[in-house]
Motif scaffolding. Structure first.
Motif, PDB file in Angstrom:
ATOM      1  N   VAL A 373       0.827  -1.213   0.000  1.00 17.69           N
ATOM      2  CA  VAL A 373       0.000   0.000   0.000  1.00 17.69           C
ATOM      3  C   VAL A 373       0.856   1.254   0.000  1.00 17.69           C
ATOM      4  CG1 VAL A 373      -1.603   1.374   1.402  1.00 17.69           C
ATOM      5  CG2 VAL A 373      -2.042  -1.055   1.022  1.00 17.69           C
ATOM      6  N   ASP A 374       1.870   1.309   0.873  1.00 18.52           N
ATOM      7  CA  ASP A 374       2.725   2.497   0.947  1.00 18.52           C
ATOM      8  C   ASP A 374       3.475   2.728  -0.357  1.00 18.52           C
ATOM      9  OD1 ASP A 374       3.849   0.027   1.786  1.00 18.52           O
ATOM     10  OD2 ASP A 374       5.634   1.017   2.525  1.00 18.52           O
ATOM     11  N   VAL A 375       3.960   1.656  -0.949  1.00 18.65           N
ATOM     12  CA  VAL A 375       4.679   1.756  -2.216  1.00 18.65           C
ATOM     13  C   VAL A 375       3.743   2.241  -3.326  1.00 18.65           C
ATOM     14  CG1 VAL A 375       5.851   0.419  -4.013  1.00 18.65           C
ATOM     15  CG2 VAL A 375       6.422   0.055  -1.596  1.00 18.65           C
ATOM     16  N   ASN A 376       2.569   1.621  -3.417  1.00 14.77           N
ATOM     17  CA  ASN A 376       1.604   2.029  -4.442  1.00 14.77           C
ATOM     18  C   ASN A 376       1.205   3.496  -4.289  1.00 14.77           C
ATOM     19  OD1 ASN A 376       1.511  -0.456  -5.713  1.00 14.77           O
ATOM     20  ND2 ASN A 376      -0.222  -1.193  -4.521  1.00 14.77           N
ATOM     21  N   ARG A 395      12.091  13.344 -14.164  1.00 11.42           N
ATOM     22  CA  ARG A 395      12.963  13.700 -13.040  1.00 11.42           C
ATOM     23  C   ARG A 395      12.243  13.466 -11.713  1.00 11.42           C
ATOM     24  NH1 ARG A 395      15.508  19.513 -14.441  1.00 11.42           N
ATOM     25  NH2 ARG A 395      13.347  20.000 -15.006  1.00 11.42           N
ATOM     26  N   LEU A 396      11.813  12.250 -11.514  1.00  7.54           N
ATOM     27  CA  LEU A 396      11.129  11.859 -10.280  1.00  7.54           C
ATOM     28  C   LEU A 396      12.101  11.095  -9.392  1.00  7.54           C
ATOM     29  CD1 LEU A 396       7.741  10.509 -11.741  1.00  7.54           C
ATOM     30  CD2 LEU A 396       8.273  12.839 -10.980  1.00  7.54           C
ATOM     31  N   CYS A 397      12.284  11.576  -8.162  1.00  8.72           N
ATOM     32  CA  CYS A 397      13.192  10.931  -7.199  1.00  8.72           C
ATOM     33  C   CYS A 397      12.435  10.648  -5.906  1.00  8.72           C
ATOM     34  CB  CYS A 397      14.399  11.824  -6.917  1.00  8.72           C
ATOM     35  SG  CYS A 397      15.381  12.198  -8.390  1.00  8.72           S
ATOM     36  N   VAL A 398      12.963   9.742  -5.099  1.00  3.81           N
ATOM     37  CA  VAL A 398      12.310   9.344  -3.858  1.00  3.81           C
ATOM     38  C   VAL A 398      13.355   9.179  -2.765  1.00  3.81           C
ATOM     39  CG1 VAL A 398      12.416   6.885  -4.473  1.00  3.81           C
ATOM     40  CG2 VAL A 398      10.682   7.681  -2.830  1.00  3.81           C
ATOM     41  N   THR A 399      12.966   9.517  -1.533  1.00  3.52           N
ATOM     42  CA  THR A 399      13.874   9.395  -0.392  1.00  3.52           C
ATOM     43  C   THR A 399      13.089   9.024   0.857  1.00  3.52           C
ATOM     44  OG1 THR A 399      15.599  10.516   0.896  1.00  3.52           O
ATOM     45  CG2 THR A 399      13.710  11.838   0.281  1.00  3.52           C
ATOM     46  N   GLY A 400      13.778   8.405   1.820  1.00  6.85           N
ATOM     47  CA  GLY A 400      13.130   8.047   3.077  1.00  6.85           C
ATOM     48  C   GLY A 400      14.130   7.574   4.102  1.00  6.85           C
ATOM     49  N   GLU A 401      13.716   7.632   5.370  1.00  9.86           N
ATOM     50  CA  GLU A 401      14.558   7.217   6.482  1.00  9.86           C
ATOM     51  C   GLU A 401      13.916   6.037   7.208  1.00  9.86           C
ATOM     52  OE1 GLU A 401      15.070  10.575   9.040  1.00  9.86           O
ATOM     53  OE2 GLU A 401      15.459  11.960   7.384  1.00  9.86           O
ATOM     54  N   SER A 402      14.714   5.075   7.627  1.00 11.22           N
ATOM     55  CA  SER A 402      14.253   3.948   8.436  1.00 11.22           C
ATOM     56  C   SER A 402      13.114   3.206   7.731  1.00 11.22           C
ATOM     57  CB  SER A 402      13.834   4.444   9.820  1.00 11.22           C
ATOM     58  OG  SER A 402      13.550   3.360  10.667  1.00 11.22           O
ATOM     59  N   ALA A 403      11.898   3.197   8.339  1.00 12.23           N
ATOM     60  CA  ALA A 403      10.763   2.565   7.680  1.00 12.23           C
ATOM     61  C   ALA A 403      10.441   3.265   6.370  1.00 12.23           C
ATOM     62  CB  ALA A 403       9.550   2.577   8.602  1.00 12.23           C
ATOM     63  N   GLY A 404      10.654   4.581   6.330  1.00 15.67           N
ATOM     64  CA  GLY A 404      10.499   5.307   5.069  1.00 15.67           C
ATOM     65  C   GLY A 404      11.551   4.903   4.067  1.00 15.67           C
ATOM     66  N   GLY A 405      12.731   4.536   4.556  1.00 17.68           N
ATOM     67  CA  GLY A 405      13.781   4.016   3.695  1.00 17.68           C
ATOM     68  C   GLY A 405      13.405   2.669   3.105  1.00 17.68           C
ATOM     69  N   PHE A 406      12.672   1.863   3.886  1.00 15.99           N
ATOM     70  CA  PHE A 406      12.164   0.598   3.354  1.00 15.99           C
ATOM     71  C   PHE A 406      11.213   0.852   2.196  1.00 15.99           C
ATOM     72  CE2 PHE A 406       8.374  -2.159   3.428  1.00 15.99           C
ATOM     73  CZ  PHE A 406       8.940  -3.314   2.903  1.00 15.99           C
ATOM     74  N   THR A 407      10.274   1.787   2.386  1.00 16.03           N
ATOM     75  CA  THR A 407       9.332   2.109   1.311  1.00 16.03           C
ATOM     76  C   THR A 407      10.072   2.631   0.086  1.00 16.03           C
ATOM     77  OG1 THR A 407       7.590   2.609   2.926  1.00 16.03           O
ATOM     78  CG2 THR A 407       7.300   3.487   0.707  1.00 16.03           C
ATOM     79  N   CYS A 411      10.080   0.840  -3.499  1.00 14.84           N
ATOM     80  CA  CYS A 411       9.664   1.561  -4.714  1.00 14.84           C
ATOM     81  C   CYS A 411      10.689   1.355  -5.831  1.00 14.84           C
ATOM     82  CB  CYS A 411       9.514   3.055  -4.427  1.00 14.84           C
ATOM     83  SG  CYS A 411       8.020   3.531  -3.531  1.00 14.84           S
ATOM     84  N   LEU A 412      11.961   1.406  -5.468  1.00 12.82           N
ATOM     85  CA  LEU A 412      13.028   1.307  -6.465  1.00 12.82           C
ATOM     86  C   LEU A 412      13.216  -0.118  -6.974  1.00 12.82           C
ATOM     87  CD1 LEU A 412      15.612   3.645  -4.701  1.00 12.82           C
ATOM     88  CD2 LEU A 412      14.146   4.218  -6.642  1.00 12.82           C
ATOM     89  N   ALA A 413      12.960  -1.104  -6.096  1.00 11.68           N
ATOM     90  CA  ALA A 413      13.164  -2.499  -6.489  1.00 11.68           C
ATOM     91  C   ALA A 413      11.965  -3.084  -7.234  1.00 11.68           C
ATOM     92  CB  ALA A 413      13.466  -3.351  -5.262  1.00 11.68           C
ATOM     93  N   PHE A 414      10.751  -2.669  -6.850  1.00 11.86           N
ATOM     94  CA  PHE A 414       9.554  -3.332  -7.361  1.00 11.86           C
ATOM     95  C   PHE A 414       8.696  -2.479  -8.298  1.00 11.86           C
ATOM     96  CE2 PHE A 414      10.196  -5.217  -2.980  1.00 11.86           C
ATOM     97  CZ  PHE A 414      10.851  -6.347  -3.449  1.00 11.86           C
ATOM     98  N   ARG A 415       9.081  -1.225  -8.497  1.00  7.76           N
ATOM     99  CA  ARG A 415       8.335  -0.348  -9.406  1.00  7.76           C
ATOM    100  C   ARG A 415       9.328   0.348 -10.337  1.00  7.76           C
ATOM    101  NH1 ARG A 415       5.374  -2.897  -6.710  1.00  7.76           N
ATOM    102  NH2 ARG A 415       3.394  -2.306  -5.751  1.00  7.76           N
ATOM    103  N   GLN A 416       8.797   0.961 -11.388  1.00  7.22           N
ATOM    104  CA  GLN A 416       9.632   1.672 -12.357  1.00  7.22           C
ATOM    105  C   GLN A 416       9.255   3.155 -12.411  1.00  7.22           C
ATOM    106  OE1 GLN A 416      12.116  -0.047 -13.996  1.00  7.22           O
ATOM    107  NE2 GLN A 416      11.478  -1.752 -12.697  1.00  7.22           N
ATOM    108  N   THR A 417       8.713   3.684 -11.325  1.00  3.40           N
ATOM    109  CA  THR A 417       8.209   5.059 -11.316  1.00  3.40           C
ATOM    110  C   THR A 417       9.325   6.089 -11.219  1.00  3.40           C
ATOM    111  OG1 THR A 417       6.166   4.302 -10.248  1.00  3.40           O
ATOM    112  CG2 THR A 417       6.656   6.669 -10.132  1.00  3.40           C
TER     113      THR A 417
END
Length: 555
Positions: A373-376, A395-407, A411-417
């Protein structure tokens, strides 16, 4: 009290009494024991009764808890006990924050009816729980720390006592319907315009005798704690232009409106001189992958009063995935966000399904679905901003810390967004996280992930071959939650694939960076990494770039 003497990894939790006399060296007297967790022991003004919250595994306190009242014997022991809320197996609720008024009445907050945390009162004579005021708003939040104070009493026994409280209200009214046919997609589905008016916290005055309720206008848009004083109250809060602060609010004689608001402490006292650079957040609602369902976020457009971007160029976007994961983005002043927006980036803080602040049903979207759900929702938020013409799709980038780092990693491993990502001590191996979990969260991950197969399938570390874009990782070498080898494994795998990658390791840092120089370095190197590989522009600041493996292959 947590007693770690017999089993340090599984301490015995109790409610205990200790003497305030320096001459009394006796061990604490245990008053309550037998359950996994206790919180909010509160003694009434007569010192004859005590209220408390307790809950047991596998629940977190915001999943299911119980409110009890016990009566003291002449020896100070808790004898007669009554379960006030949470004991009915047919009602799932999470009572919290019990407080006794000066008249000896017990108030508390629970989500038993609407799924929103509202204020209730216990009628001792009839042993009945009564809702004081009903509103589809959150009057409390998940108890990640002790001592949360979302409301306080004003007045005394001789006056009509009022309650001052903070609450999070989702007032998304559709003033204008905008159809996506302008962008050539979803022609049959209306969307909501962005708004700066919603997703806020408010402070209210509740007269529990008459049931009247009124809002107090304060310059805070997010309020976290309230305590009362004589004829006034203190509030901890922040806004889009005010940093986290503590303010004193003085009321009129009738205690109906604020006559004075003064900040007595600020986390950034000299912040006003930077106001011209601030990008103000816009609360947004966007469609999820589930038809008819929506999620929420705070969008910050790029802004700098001394520069103007090109009219024919859309800005790059950085998506931030908050931690917790049962936490929330609050749309308040965050200088790390302004660092990006003042340099031409759009920034969005996503409150994906499972975030706090929107009621139980929204929170429970993540049960058994963490990593889905969080990834979607984070991917949907980014594509929504592209579809509505706010940002550059390339030019879409994503960042997160800890549990946000997991998301972020998921996102990077299982999606192509996204075109690039940044993980700060991100969780890559869910099974490893589960194995090292402390007592408070021992079953938390089980509730969010589910079965053994899901633990494997949602862990990015097990699918390193699926990373397809540049990644930069930041990791503390003394991290007790996320072992450094998780970041190393991902780094080596991406490097071997020939993709641009960088790994920054900090000696002496644990889970969450503490040293100012490391926090600054992390922020700057994220900017340099994204600018060089995705943004394709020169960073205005004089920052020495670190080595990026396979950088030449990206050119």
């Amino acid at each position: 009290m947590e007693d770690h003497r017999k089993n340090g990894s599984n301490p015995i939790t109790t409610v205990a009494a200790v003497s305030t006399s320096v001459e009394d060296v006796n061990a604490p007297t245990v008053l309550l024991s037998g359950n996994d967790f206790y919180a909010f022991p509160r003694i009434d003004p007569t010192e004859k009764r005590m209220a408390w919250i307790e809950w047991s595994d596998p629940n977190m306190s915001w999943d299911k808890a119980e409110l009890w009242v016990g009566y003291f014997s002449s020896k100070g022991e808790v004898e007669k006990r009554i379960c006030i809320a949470g004991g009915d197996p047919m009602i799932v609720e999470s009572p919290t924050e019990p407080k006794w008024s000066s008249k000896g009445e017990l108030f508390f907050i629970t989500d038993r009816q609407s799924g929103f945390w509202n204020i209730y009162k216990w009628d001792e004579q009839s042993n009945v729980v009564v809702q004081v005021y009903s509103l589809d708003a959150e009057f409390s939040k998940p108890m990640w720390v002790f001592g949360v104070s979302s409301y306080a009493f004003l007045g005394n026994d001789d006056q009509s006592q009022k309650i001052v409280c903070c609450y999070r209200l989702l007032q998304f009214s559709v003033l204008t319907v905008f159809v996506l046919w302008l962008y050539g997609i979803h022609k049959d589905k209306p969307i909501f315009l962005l708004s700066r008016q919603n997703g806020k916290s408010y402070v209210g005055l509740l007269d529990h005798d008459s049931g009247s309720f009124s809002k107090i206008d304060l310059p805070f848009s997010a309020v976290t704690n309230i305590v009362s004083a004589d004829g006034s109250f203190y509030v901890e809060g922040a806004s889009a232009s005010l940093p986290v602060s503590i303010a004193k609010v003085t009321l009129d004689e009738k205690r109906t409106m604020a006559t004075d608001f003064s900040i007595v402490w600020s986390s950034s006292e000299d912040i006003k001189k930077y106001t011209p650079y601030f990008s103000l957040p816009e609360f947004m609602e966007f469609p999820t992958v589930i038809p008819g369902q929506h999620a929420y976020a705070y969008f910050y457009p790029p802004y700098n009063h001394t520069f103007q971007g090109s009219s024919d160029e859309k800005p790059p976007l950085l998506v931030r995935t908050h931690g917790g994961p049962t936490d929330e983005a609050r749309g308040i002043l965050d200088l790390s966000v302004q660092y990006w927006t003042s340099r031409g980036w759009a920034f969005v803080d996503v409150n994906y399904g499972g975030s706090a602040g929107y009621g139980r049903e929204y929170r429970e979207r993540l049960l058994g679905q963490w990593g889905v759900v969080d990834v979607n929702d984070c991917c949907s938020c980014a594509t929504f901003l592209v579809a509505t013409g706010r940002v550059d799709a390339q030019r879409l980038c994503v960042t997160g810390e800890s549990a946000g780092g997991f998301t972020t990693l998921a996102c990077l491993a299982f999606r192509q967004t996204f075109k690039a990502g940044s993980s700060l001590y991100g969780i890559a191996d869910l099974a490893s996280l589960r194995a090292g979990m402390h007592k408070f969260e021992a079953y938390y991950i089980d509730n969010l992930v589910g079965n053994k197969q899901a633990y494997f399938e949602r862990s990015p570390i097990n699918f390193v071959e699926r990373f397809t874009c540049p990644v930069i990782l930041f990791q503390g070498l003394d991290d007790p939650v996320v072992s450094p080898d998780q970041a190393t494994t991902i780094y080596k795998a991406i490097k071997d694939k020939g993709l641009p990658v960088a790994l920054v390791e900090y000696e002496g840092e644990q889970h969450g960076f503490r040293k100012a120089e490391n926090i600054k370095f992390t922020l700057e190197q994220q900017m340099m990494f994204f600018a060089r590989l995705v943004g394709h522009f020169k960073v205005a600041d004089n920052i020495a770039p670190i080595k990026i493996d396979n950088f030449d292959k990206a050119l």
